[in-house]
Design a protein around this motif. Sequence first.
Motif, PDB file in Angstrom:
ATOM      1  N   MET A 169     111.879  54.805   4.684  1.00 36.43           N
ATOM      2  CA  MET A 169     112.272  55.792   5.681  1.00 36.43           C
ATOM      3  C   MET A 169     111.063  56.543   6.240  1.00 36.43           C
ATOM      4  N   ARG A 170     110.059  56.792   5.397  1.00 38.73           N
ATOM      5  CA  ARG A 170     108.882  57.559   5.831  1.00 38.73           C
ATOM      6  C   ARG A 170     107.698  56.660   6.184  1.00 38.73           C
TER       7      ARG A 170
ATOM      8  N   HIS B 190     119.493  55.239  -3.855  1.00 39.35           N
ATOM      9  CA  HIS B 190     118.400  55.830  -3.081  1.00 39.35           C
ATOM     10  C   HIS B 190     118.140  57.268  -3.521  1.00 39.35           C
TER      11      HIS B 190
ATOM     12  N   TYR C   2     115.743  54.908  11.386  1.00 41.52           N
ATOM     13  CA  TYR C   2     114.421  55.392  10.985  1.00 41.52           C
ATOM     14  C   TYR C   2     113.382  55.252  12.089  1.00 41.52           C
TER      15      TYR C   2
ATOM     16  N   HIS D 106     125.543  51.925   7.901  1.00 41.28           N
ATOM     17  CA  HIS D 106     124.772  53.059   7.413  1.00 41.28           C
ATOM     18  C   HIS D 106     125.661  54.239   7.007  1.00 41.28           C
TER      19      HIS D 106
ATOM     20  N   THR E 152     114.830  49.498   5.252  1.00 39.88           N
ATOM     21  CA  THR E 152     114.638  50.345   6.417  1.00 39.88           C
ATOM     22  C   THR E 152     115.978  50.498   7.129  1.00 39.88           C
TER      23      THR E 152
END
Length: 283
Positions: free
Chosen positions: A20-21, A199, A55, A122, A51
């Motif tokens: 995500m980052r 997660h 994102y 999602h 991913t």
Amino acid sequence: MGYAALWTPDDLPLQGLGLMRFADEGWGDPDRDPTVLVRTAVEAGVSLLDTAEMYGNEELVGRAIAAHRDHVTLCSKFGVYWGPSGRHDDWSVRADPDTLRSAIEGNLRRLNVETIDLYYLHHRSEETPIEETVTAMADLLRSGKIRAIGLSNVTIDDIRRAHAVHPIQAVQEQWSLSQRDVEPMMPALAELGITLVAHSPLGHGALVGSSRSPLTETLREVAAKYGVTPSQTALAWVHLRGRRSGQPVVPLPGTARVTHLLANVAAAQLDIADRRVPWSGGV
């Protein structure tokens, strides 16, 4: 194309890598270079990379995994879309078949792949019955655009209804010492043979930041006793609880740093027990 599970309980991925980052500014920095991070992950045995359309980094992920595509289980997600305000809380869910068909083409194009190994809805939708979404996802599987179906941010009822349409490979939910809402769902996942991808096992950083809660203080004390970090202790808890639950669990810590990745890999092998931390017990 028929359905074949990506893995079985006997060859479960040890750990995943949440992206995500994952960001574009790390090139050339040995600790944050995207290609170095992916190469190090694969060499360390962490090949499940995660991913999402939301994102905004799928093109970067595609470039970073290109040299390792045959050794990577690539996961992405669709269905959550940012609103025009740019606020963190301004988002909506679209899970109808037309949105799905458009989304997968964008996912594949940005990732520069022909197939996504594990494709998630999602977030559950209040408007589109999950049976419609999963029926359309099964069409993608039969056409070869995805290899397995996953769900995220769903209920037990959602999971059972979806699984009745097509086998679900994985459900991705948060699980950590500080967030245990998924635990009532785990018997149903075990019954259906669905892997929990856990997660945010560090509680979005809440377990390892500057907080002075009783839980974080205990983590610091236990970590110091064993000569590891609080992050590693918190991640080791998820690994151990997963092994003792009878439920297939793949922890998914997220990082964009090689040093953090290697620390997370080491945490998977930690053998830590302390009566102040609930290492065992029912889930």
